[in-house]
Design a protein around this motif. Structure first.
Motif, mmCIF file in Angstrom:
data_model
loop_
_atom_site.group_PDB
_atom_site.id
_atom_site.type_symbol
_atom_site.label_atom_id
_atom_site.label_comp_id
_atom_site.label_asym_id
_atom_site.label_seq_id
_atom_site.Cartn_x
_atom_site.Cartn_y
_atom_site.Cartn_z
ATOM 1 N N THR A 78 -9.244 10.682 0.564
ATOM 2 C CA THR A 78 -10.496 9.992 0.245
ATOM 3 C C THR A 78 -10.731 10.026 -1.256
ATOM 4 O O THR A 78 -10.411 11.021 -1.920
ATOM 5 N N LEU A 93 -8.112 1.079 -6.996
ATOM 6 C CA LEU A 93 -7.811 1.318 -5.586
ATOM 7 C C LEU A 93 -6.441 0.743 -5.240
ATOM 8 O O LEU A 93 -5.614 1.403 -4.590
ATOM 9 N N HIS A 97 -3.031 2.818 -4.148
ATOM 10 C CA HIS A 97 -2.359 2.489 -2.891
ATOM 11 C C HIS A 97 -0.858 2.234 -3.115
ATOM 12 O O HIS A 97 -0.010 2.784 -2.395
ATOM 13 N N ASP A 111 -2.131 2.778 4.632
ATOM 14 C CA ASP A 111 -3.170 1.805 4.972
ATOM 15 C C ASP A 111 -4.452 2.123 4.225
ATOM 16 O O ASP A 111 -4.857 3.299 4.133
ATOM 17 N N SER A 112 -5.066 1.084 3.685
ATOM 18 C CA SER A 112 -6.347 1.214 2.991
ATOM 19 C C SER A 112 -6.971 -0.173 2.914
ATOM 20 O O SER A 112 -6.427 -1.145 3.463
ATOM 21 N N TYR A 159 -11.319 2.816 6.529
ATOM 22 C CA TYR A 159 -10.893 2.665 5.142
ATOM 23 C C TYR A 159 -12.038 2.821 4.143
ATOM 24 O O TYR A 159 -11.784 2.923 2.940
ATOM 25 N N VAL A 167 -13.642 5.539 -0.404
ATOM 26 C CA VAL A 167 -12.562 4.769 0.214
ATOM 27 C C VAL A 167 -11.503 5.742 0.719
ATOM 28 O O VAL A 167 -11.374 6.867 0.224
ATOM 29 N N ALA A 168 -10.762 5.298 1.726
ATOM 30 C CA ALA A 168 -9.771 6.178 2.350
ATOM 31 C C ALA A 168 -8.394 5.534 2.331
ATOM 32 O O ALA A 168 -8.261 4.302 2.417
ATOM 33 N N PHE A 169 -7.375 6.390 2.223
ATOM 34 C CA PHE A 169 -5.974 5.970 2.276
ATOM 35 C C PHE A 169 -5.308 6.754 3.414
ATOM 36 O O PHE A 169 -5.303 7.988 3.399
#
Length: 793
Positions: A78, A93, A97, A111-112, A159, A167-169
């Motif tokens: 995160t 971002l 990624h 995935d994001s 995400y 935001v999440a990866f």
């Protein structure tokens, strides 16, 4: 075999050992040369699926799932952003990624929001592309992006957080990696500790490169926790095991004041450890978090055996006996006790082999094997070394001042003799009451297992795990697989509608301490596709043929999106539920509720089964309570039978169980009162405690029998036993208790508990056998009417 026959065998074996010392060393050298190459094959596996046997139904189901869909567990990274829709932050971002996707080893998917699926219709065409395939450059494009994110139900908590500040990866690793041998052949092996550590290192490197672009970056998820556990516990166990051995060296030096009394036990200890691990390597059995305790356990067993043998040898040798005579005396004096301590300890540990949990079963099997190795090396290697090495005789100087540690041990023994006999009824009554109280409290103790709590507060991984749960509403997957048993069965609109209803019910259902934060399935993909193509129509197509036509468009554009949720012939589909981390003991209840919901909403006519990481944890810890209770009960029965056999008396064997069990029971109650968790790691303290308490009891009981048979006076027998065996028991306890206390300096809570409560149990076991066991013998043979101070002296 009769007792008289046994009396003939032991002296003959002793003479054989003493007469051919070089031959025994050659035998050991040959055997070790065959076994020790297995050390090269020892590997570590701390993955959660390693908790169950590879042939178990849960693992087979999980392996089949991974073959179709890949790994379900994931790293969850995160990153906090002050303004998600700022073009600069969107570029950051996207860059983060791509860095993760390109530079983290063993990555399968990342995935994001950067690559989240975005499905829309462009005239008559269906477009499936990445959400940030083109970054917005105008206010209108930014607003359009905002609307897409807000309207798409699967982006939130997958995400991006609900408040849009995080935001999440999501990083999933490959299932297998290719290993190239020296001859050029390639072998595919499952991802294990080494690969997890490499991936974790790659993620940490990427985080360092992008840290300045975000307010805060956290690395969480079960693989991150597993990698950190392996790294931290491996480092701590290595450090503190080394320090414990160093402390053993110091204590042996203080106790015996001889180089040989330090070197020989260390040789035996290290050979026993290496031989045990080598057998694991030869059998391709991995080391796990529980089996790393073998070093500590064998430290206790081997040092204890050596101390008892050396205590008898040096006492006889220093009084003037020839070396071979002193060795024969020590073996004749200690062999029976050491044999029965090995038998009872190994048998008690072997009872854990019935467990369905591989780490527990492995500890039982290899703990028993290591105990046997410790006995074999002590009996067949130490005496030849005594015979061959130039060991100086230390003259006994009666006028010299006794070392302070020895004076303390002598004083303790004298007081224990007096207390045990003069207050035999009081001591036994207190012990019985304490036993009853503990027996009433122990059933109230609940198992728990939350590996996050093994770390100290403020530790980055622990903080990250809790932060992610709060921001993203979950980091653990539950996989629900629905099999229709016919090709294209998963495309049935009725089934898809039921799947959607189940997903909604799971997200809104009250599971108590567990929350389902998100659900994703083939039904969502079909709904999203149909809505893009026919906005005015219903959420799902009306026929299976129409579903197949629309999914064909998805397959042509981005096939990987389709096959995340179904197999090649569309005979099954997958539903992924993301839930919050919780105590693993709650998982079984949650899984049963999810299974019931699935049967209710999807229909029992389908083959519906749950799999994935949480399912394995649920099965593991649901079985832990039952198998652990069975294992400890079986260990108690085996030890009781062994004591009856050794003492040749059923009643005496049963009486001996009170000093055997009471230290373990008191330790469990103290842990409960101190709110120390009783989890899969801490419960194994009992496996070490069993060995140590039984060892002390066996030595006392056999010593008492020997001296009582010689003198016929139980008071003299108790005094002589405690002044010989008791001193060796006290020496061993001092060494081991201080060695285990070293673990209290660990930064990990579970190792701190392990060190403290193992030490406590060791001390309680000694007190039980210095006071309670003699008191029981005093009552059994007749309580004296006068003080025993003169006899003890």
């Amino acid at each position: 075999m009769s007792f008289s026959t046994n009396q003939q065998i032991v002296p003959a074996l002793v003479r054989l050992i003493v007469s051919y010392p070089k031959a025994w060393l050659v035998v050991f050298a040959v055997v070790l040369a065959v076994i020790l190459p297995g050390l090269a094959h020892v590997r570590i596996d701390s993955t959660i699926e390693g908790f169950l046997d590879k042939d178990s139904s849960a693992i087979k189901t999980y392996d089949a799932f991974k073959t179709n869909y890949g790994r379900d567990e994931f790293f969850l990274i995160t990153a906090d952003v002050p303004d998600l829709y700022d073009p600069v932050h969107l570029r950051n971002l996207q860059a983060f990624h791509h860095d993760l996707a390109l530079n983290v080893p063993h990555v399968s998917t990342v995935d994001s929001l950067a690559n989240a699926r975005d499905i829309y219709a462009d005239e008559d065409d269906l477009v499936v592309e990445e959400l940030l395939e083109e970054l917005p450059s105008s206010a209108e494009e930014i607003e359009a992006l905002r609307e897409k994110i807000d309207s798409h139900p699967l982006y939130t908590n997958s995400y991006v957080s609900e408040d849009r500040k995080t935001v999440a990866f999501v990083i999933r690793l490959v299932n297998q990696v290719a290993i190239t041998a020296e001859d050029g052949s390639v072998e595919y092996v499952l991802v294990a500790d080494d690969e997890l550590k490499q991936s974790m290192a790659g993620i940490e490197a990427a985080v360092d490169r992008h840290q300045s672009h975000f307010s805060r970056i956290s690395i969480a998820g079960s693989p991150a926790l597993t990698a950190e556990l392996s790294r931290s516990m491996g480092a701590d166990f290595g450090l503190f095991s080394g320090l414990a051995m160093l402390l053993v060296v110091v204590m042996l030096s203080l106790m015996f004041r001889r180089v040989s009394a330090v070197v020989i036990p260390l040789v035996v200890l290290n050979l026993a450890i290496m031989a045990t691990l080598a057998v694991m390597g030869l059998r391709c059995e991995p080391m796990q978090l529980t089996t790393t305790m073998l070093t500590s356990f064998l430290l206790a067993v081997c040092v204890g055996d050596c101390v008892h043998l050396m205590h008898s040898f040096f006492r006889q040798y220093d009084t003037g006996s020839e070396k071979t005579q002193a060795v024969e005396y020590a073996l004749n004096h200690a062999m029976k006790a050491l044999f029965f301590t090995t038998l009872t300890t190994a048998a008690g540990l072997a009872s854990f082999s019935i467990s369905d949990l591989y780490p527990v079963a492995a500890l039982g099997i290899y703990g028993a094997l290591g105990t046997a190795f410790g006995f074999i090396f002590t009996i067949f290697l130490v005496p030849p070394l005594f015979v061959l090495l130039p060991i100086k005789r230390r003259a006994i100087n009666k006028t010299a001042k006794t070392p302070i540690l020895q004076r303390a041990v002598d004083g303790l023994i004298e007081r224990c003799v007096n207390i045990a006999i003069d207050s035999a009824y009081s001591i036994t009554s207190i012990a019985v009451v304490l036993f009853i109280v503990c027996a009433s409290i122990i059933p109230q103790i609940e198992f728990t297992h939350d590996a996050r709590e093994w770390f100290k507060d403020g530790t980055p991984i622990k903080q990250a795990m809790f932060d992610v749960e709060e921001k993203m509403q979950g980091s653990m997957p539950i996989e629900v697989v629905v099999k229709t048993s016919k090709p294209n069965g998963a495309l049935d609109p009725v089934l898809l509608a039921r799947v959607k209803a189940f997903s909604n019910a799971a997200v809104s259902y009250d599971f108590g301490k567990v929350t389902i934060g998100n659900a994703a399935s083939l039904a969502d993909l079909v709904e999203e596709t149909h809505t893009a193509l026919v906005p005015a129509d219903g959420a799902l197509p009306s026929t299976a043929a129409l579903v197949r036509q629309e999914l064909l468009l998805v397959e042509l554009s981005k096939a990987e999106e389709l096959y995340r949720f179904t197999n090649g012939d569309f005979s099954e589909l997958r539903i992924t539920l993301i839930h919050t981390w919780s105590d693993a003991m709650h998982h079984d209840t949650v899984l049963k509720s999810i299974q019931a919901l699935a049967n209710q909403h999807i229909g029992e006519e389908y083959d519906i089964h749950l799999t994935g990481l949480t399912t394995i944890l649920g099965k593991t810890f649901a079985e832990m309570l039952e198998t652990t209770v069975k294992s400890y009960a079986l260990a108690a029965v085996i030890i009781a039978l062994s004591m009856m056999l050794m003492l040749r008396s059923a009643s005496l064997g049963l009486l001996s169980m009170l000093p055997n069990l009471l230290p373990i029971m008191v330790t469990l109650v103290v842990m409960h009162l101190m709110n120390a968790p009783l989890d899969m790691f801490s419960m194994l303290i009992g496996s070490i405690a069993i060995g140590l308490t039984v060892d002390d009891t066996v030595h006392f009981m056999l010593g008492f029998q020997r001296y009582h048979d010689d003198t016929g006076d139980y008071r003299v027998a108790i005094a002589k036993t405690l002044n010989t065996y008791g001193k060796a028991m006290t020496t061993t306890t001092i060494i081991l208790a201080t060695s285990f206390l070293i673990y209290c300096f660990s930064e990990m809570n579970n190792l701190w508990d392990f060190g403290l409560y193992t030490s406590l149990c060791i001390v309680l076991a000694l007190l039980s056998d210095l006071i309670l066991a003699p008191a029981i013998m005093a009552i059994r043979h007749g309580k004296p009417l006068i003080s025993f101070g003169s006899v003890a002296a």
